[in-house]
Design a protein around this motif. Structure first.
Motif, short mmCIF file in Angstrom:
data_model
loop_
_atom_site.label_atom_id
_atom_site.label_comp_id
_atom_site.label_asym_id
_atom_site.label_seq_id
_atom_site.Cartn_x
_atom_site.Cartn_y
_atom_site.Cartn_z
N ALA A 29 0.83 -1.21 0.00
CA ALA A 29 0.00 0.00 0.00
C ALA A 29 0.87 1.26 0.00
CB ALA A 29 -0.92 0.00 1.21
N ALA A 30 1.97 1.22 0.76
CA ALA A 30 2.85 2.39 0.82
C ALA A 30 3.40 2.69 -0.56
CB ALA A 30 3.99 2.13 1.80
N ASN A 31 3.79 1.64 -1.30
CA ASN A 31 4.32 1.85 -2.65
C ASN A 31 3.25 2.36 -3.62
OD1 ASN A 31 6.72 0.92 -1.72
ND2 ASN A 31 6.53 -1.13 -2.60
N ALA A 32 2.02 1.96 -3.38
CA ALA A 32 0.95 2.31 -4.33
C ALA A 32 0.16 3.54 -3.88
CB ALA A 32 0.00 1.12 -4.49
N GLY A 33 0.51 4.08 -2.71
CA GLY A 33 -0.25 5.21 -2.19
C GLY A 33 -1.69 4.86 -1.85
N SER A 34 -1.90 3.62 -1.39
CA SER A 34 -3.27 3.24 -1.01
C SER A 34 -3.30 2.78 0.45
CB SER A 34 -3.80 2.18 -1.96
OG SER A 34 -3.13 0.97 -1.75
N THR A 35 -4.39 2.21 0.86
CA THR A 35 -4.52 1.80 2.27
C THR A 35 -4.87 0.32 2.39
OG1 THR A 35 -6.85 2.39 2.21
CG2 THR A 35 -5.32 4.08 3.01
N VAL A 36 -4.73 -0.17 3.62
CA VAL A 36 -5.00 -1.59 3.89
C VAL A 36 -6.21 -1.73 4.81
CG1 VAL A 36 -4.08 -3.74 4.83
CG2 VAL A 36 -2.53 -2.09 3.77
N THR A 37 -7.16 -2.52 4.38
CA THR A 37 -8.28 -2.88 5.25
C THR A 37 -8.17 -4.36 5.57
OG1 THR A 37 -9.70 -1.26 4.18
CG2 THR A 37 -10.80 -2.98 5.45
N ALA A 38 -8.33 -4.71 6.83
CA ALA A 38 -8.29 -6.13 7.22
C ALA A 38 -9.69 -6.60 7.53
CB ALA A 38 -7.40 -6.31 8.44
N VAL A 39 -10.02 -7.80 7.07
CA VAL A 39 -11.28 -8.39 7.52
C VAL A 39 -10.90 -9.51 8.51
CG1 VAL A 39 -11.46 -9.82 5.42
CG2 VAL A 39 -13.46 -9.50 6.87
N THR A 40 -11.51 -9.46 9.69
CA THR A 40 -11.23 -10.46 10.71
C THR A 40 -12.53 -11.18 11.05
OG1 THR A 40 -11.69 -9.02 12.59
CG2 THR A 40 -9.45 -8.97 11.73
N ILE A 41 -12.43 -12.46 11.30
CA ILE A 41 -13.63 -13.23 11.62
C ILE A 41 -13.49 -13.83 13.02
CG2 ILE A 41 -15.12 -15.17 10.93
CD1 ILE A 41 -14.28 -14.59 8.03
N ASN A 42 -14.34 -13.40 13.93
CA ASN A 42 -14.34 -13.87 15.31
C ASN A 42 -12.95 -13.82 15.96
OD1 ASN A 42 -17.04 -14.30 14.94
ND2 ASN A 42 -16.90 -16.53 14.82
N SER A 43 -12.25 -12.69 15.79
CA SER A 43 -10.94 -12.53 16.44
C SER A 43 -11.06 -11.49 17.54
CB SER A 43 -9.88 -12.07 15.45
OG SER A 43 -9.99 -12.74 14.24
N ASP A 44 -10.34 -11.71 18.64
CA ASP A 44 -10.40 -10.77 19.76
C ASP A 44 -9.31 -9.70 19.69
OD1 ASP A 44 -12.49 -12.27 20.76
OD2 ASP A 44 -11.11 -13.63 21.80
N ASN A 45 -8.09 -10.12 19.34
CA ASN A 45 -6.95 -9.20 19.42
C ASN A 45 -6.73 -8.39 18.14
OD1 ASN A 45 -6.25 -11.61 18.13
ND2 ASN A 45 -4.09 -11.39 18.63
N THR A 46 -7.80 -7.90 17.54
CA THR A 46 -7.69 -7.22 16.25
C THR A 46 -6.86 -5.94 16.32
OG1 THR A 46 -9.78 -6.13 16.69
CG2 THR A 46 -9.87 -8.13 15.37
N GLU A 47 -6.86 -5.25 17.49
CA GLU A 47 -6.14 -3.98 17.60
C GLU A 47 -4.66 -4.13 17.25
OE1 GLU A 47 -7.59 -0.84 18.63
OE2 GLU A 47 -9.36 -2.00 18.07
N GLU A 48 -4.13 -5.33 17.50
CA GLU A 48 -2.71 -5.57 17.21
C GLU A 48 -2.36 -5.35 15.74
OE1 GLU A 48 -0.22 -8.96 18.54
OE2 GLU A 48 -1.88 -9.28 19.94
N LEU A 49 -3.36 -5.46 14.88
CA LEU A 49 -3.09 -5.28 13.45
C LEU A 49 -2.61 -3.87 13.14
CD1 LEU A 49 -6.15 -7.21 11.97
CD2 LEU A 49 -3.73 -7.78 11.57
#
Ligand SMILES: Cc1cc2nc3c(=O)[nH]c(=O)nc-3n(C[C@H](O)[C@H](O)[C@H](O)COP(=O)(O)OP(=O)(O)OC[C@H]3O[C@@H](n4cnc5c(N)ncnc54)[C@H](O)[C@@H]3O)c2cc1C
Ligand SMILES: Nc1ncnc2c1ncn2[C@@H]1O[C@H](COP(=O)(O)O)[C@@H](O)[C@H]1O
Lengths: 320, 248
Positions: A29-49
């Motif tokens: 994303a940094a090279n392309a000037g875009s952003t990253v979205t994560a999809v998480t399924i039933n995960s608790d520690n998502t903030e770590e991403l």
């Protein structure tokens, strides 16, 4: 335009591979000037991403998704991809990733490149270096569709911290009906799996019989490693099939692979070449594995392994 | 039950991998081709369904005329007939599309493919095919029973296995475990003679375009010399793994 990543978790906790996928996508994303979205399924520690450069999290919490179901999970990921107007999906190379990716390739009209080992050589056309011929070579593969799916090979990019502040949204996909249901799961608890392991200790026919695996398991336990074996060992029923590594078995991409009493046949090496450091313990100095190894001990496994366990325990006690 | 077994034609596992034409093409010179090992396990399970449940077994390959000996071998093992879709298999998507077209014209209940081909290790065709034809899909399948239109499958998962219940039509991506190594069949003389008389239908490919192309190949960098440590000096091994390799 954003990059979507699918991040795998186990019992509600994101796996290390999920953070590697995030690190890779963040660099992309940094090279392309875009952003990253994560999809998480039933995960608790998502903030770590957010530590690994993710900008947004679509958090799915749904009891119907507690056990992995490829058809349902693929549908969820497609809905996230569409909502985010993504063009690229990045996922890992665990069994479930490899189950999902081909389904998604059709759903997203995307070219899919598995086993990718580095950032793109070029982004237009998107050209990716991946392993082929079971680690005996690499290919440069170009994606000719507008959308792309990148399957990142385990342990090929590593974790790269790049803290971001992002927003987490609850994501409530509509689930289709599924014709497939899990009726039973049989999984050793508390054991490190080959897929997740940093270190793998593997035994071959040189160990003479299943009764020798006590020391292999002890060595593995001392190192926090998973156990594996060569093909004849599982064909003979000394160890379960799930432990067979090689060209026709599981691939191993750990940091350290310790091979005990394994000759190093080409089919075995193909499956373990992606491991960073290889140690061989074999009483035959002519064993082909020594040519593929970083470190070797020429000696009788029945003496070397117990001695090594003792030394490692001492070392751990001194460095605790 | 009508079973289709997808057969990928791959270099034998002992093959030396080399490239020609400025590293853009796989060098087939001196390379022996075989039935992809995962497909051989799947085909053997199909023979069980044929013998125990009266299933018919068709084998199929997307490939040029040079793959015919591989299909003949599958016939010699016991498949009833064979189909070759006449095209160079350019990528997994291309292959899955070709297979989907033949399947839509022929109604199969169970489609058995391998978890991956050992050449390009795509692991794409079975999943893509299932999605294209709207069938259920079980990957890394290591056990399968069929009763009417219900299927019970076992799937390998990281660190264990899982049992699933699903319905036909079904596509599986299979591997060792669906049958044991010792159950694999080597074609005998009678099988080889019979295979010559069995039908091998050649079907023209449609004009699907691939979604990926390969622009070149590279070989891994050669490996340095192994460092040997004496069995009497295992402290040194631990030292090297800790300080030099930094893996413990
Ligand atoms: C189609 C096909 C696919 C295959 N796929 C795979 C695959 O995916 N994975 C795989 O592993 N194999 C695979 N093989 C099998 C492969 O060719 C070898 O036969 C196999 O890897 C050998 O296993 P091994 O090293 O355990 O046994 P062996 O070759 O019997 O080697 C045993 C080793 O132990 C050593 N030894 C004996 N006693 C001692 C002792 N006391 N202390 C220390 N060392 C000792 C010996 O010196 C020897 O090197 C495949 C083969 C085929 C034909
Ligand atoms: N050219 C082909 N013709 C028929 N089946 C194929 C072909 N390529 C792949 N398959 C099937 O798809 C499985 C997975 O292959 P791949 O997606 O190429 O790794 C193989 O084990 C075969 O069962």
């Amino acid at each position: 335009m954003s990059i979507l990543i699918y991040t795998e978790s186990e019992n509600g906790t994101l796996k290390k591979a999920a953070f590697e996928v995030a690190s890779y996508a963040a660099a992309l994303a940094a090279n392309a000037g875009s952003t990253v979205t994560a999809v998480t399924i039933n995960s608790d520690n998502t903030e770590e991403l957010y530590k690994y450069g993710v900008h947004k999290i679509l958090k799915v919490s749904n009891d119907a998704l507690t056990t992995f179901n490829a058809a349902l999970y693929a549908d969820v990921i497609k809905q996230a991809f569409d909502q985010e107007n993504a063009k690229t999906l990045v996922l890992g190379s665990a069994a479930n990733d490899k189950y999902l990716a081909p389904l998604l390739a059709i759903k997203l009209n995307a070219g899919y490149v598995p086993n990718v080992v580095a950032l793109p050589e070029s982004t237009s056309p998107l050209t990716l270096k991946r392993t082929a011929f079971t680690n005996k070579a690499f290919s440069l593969t170009q994606v000719t569709t507008e959308n792309a799916i990148i399957g990142l090979a385990k342990n090929s990019f590593g974790l790269k911290e790049a803290t971001t502040t992002g927003a987490t949204e609850d994501f409530a996909p509509t689930l289709p009906a599924s014709n497939t249901k899990v009726t039973n799961t049989d999984k050793a608890t508390g054991k490190v799996t080959i897929a997740d392991a940093e270190i793998v200790v593997s035994g071959g026919r040189g160990l003479k019989g299943p009764e020798s695996w006590g020391m292999i398991e002890e060595l593995a336990e001392t190192l926090g490693a998973a156990t594996a074996c060569s093909k004849p060992v599982s064909d003979l029923g000394w160890r379960p099939h799930g432990e067979h590594v090689g060209q026709t078995g599981k691939p191993v991409a750990s940091n350290l692979y310790i091979a005990v009493g394994i000759s190093g046949a080409i089919q075995h090496l193909a499956g373990v070449n992606a491991s960073k450091v290889k140690v061989v313990i074999n009483n035959d100095p002519e064993a082909p594995f020594f040519k593929a190894a970083d470190y070797g001990v020429v000696g009788d496994a029945f003496e070397v392994v117990p001695a090594l366990i003792e030394k490692l325990k001492e070392y751990k006690a001194n460095n605790a | 039950m009508k079973i289709l077994v997808c057969i990928s034609h791959v270099p034998d596992t002992t093959s030396k991998i080399n490239f020609t034409n400025n590293n853009t093409e796989f060098d087939k010179n001196g390379v022996q081709f075989v039935i992809n090992p995962n497909d051989e396990f799947g085909l053997t399970r199909a023979m069980w369904f044929k013998e125990k449940q009266g299933a018919t077994v068709t084998v199929i390959n997307v490939g040029t005329a040079e793959t015919e000996p591989t299909l003949r071998k599958a016939l010699a093992i016991g498949a009833d007939d064979a189909i070759r879709i006449d095209a160079e298999p350019t990528d997994g998507f291309f292959v899955a599309k070709q297979l989907a077209k033949v399947i839509s014209e022929n109604q199969f209940d169970l489609i058995i493919a391998g978890r991956e081909s050992i050449d390009y290790n795509g692991g794409m065709v079975p999943g893509m095919l299932a999605e294209l034809i709207g069938a259920n899909f079980v990957n890394m399948c290591i056990g399968l029973e069929v009763d009417g239109t219900t299927a019970k499958a076992t799937r390998e998962i990281d660190g264990g296995k899982e049992e699933l219940e699903t319905t036909l039509p079904l596509v599986i991506g299979t591997q060792k475990g669906i049958v044991e190594e010792k159950d694999l069949r080597i074609p005998n003389m009678r099988g080889i003679m019979m295979a010559r008389k069995k039908q091998l239908t050649i079907v023209a490919a449609d004009d699907t375009t691939a979604t990926t192309t390969i622009s070149g190949f590279e070989k891994p960098a050669p490996k340095g010399e192994v460092k040997l440590v004496s069995p009497d000096n295992l402290d040194e091994l631990i030292n090297l793994l800790h300080n030099e390799a930094k893996v413990i």
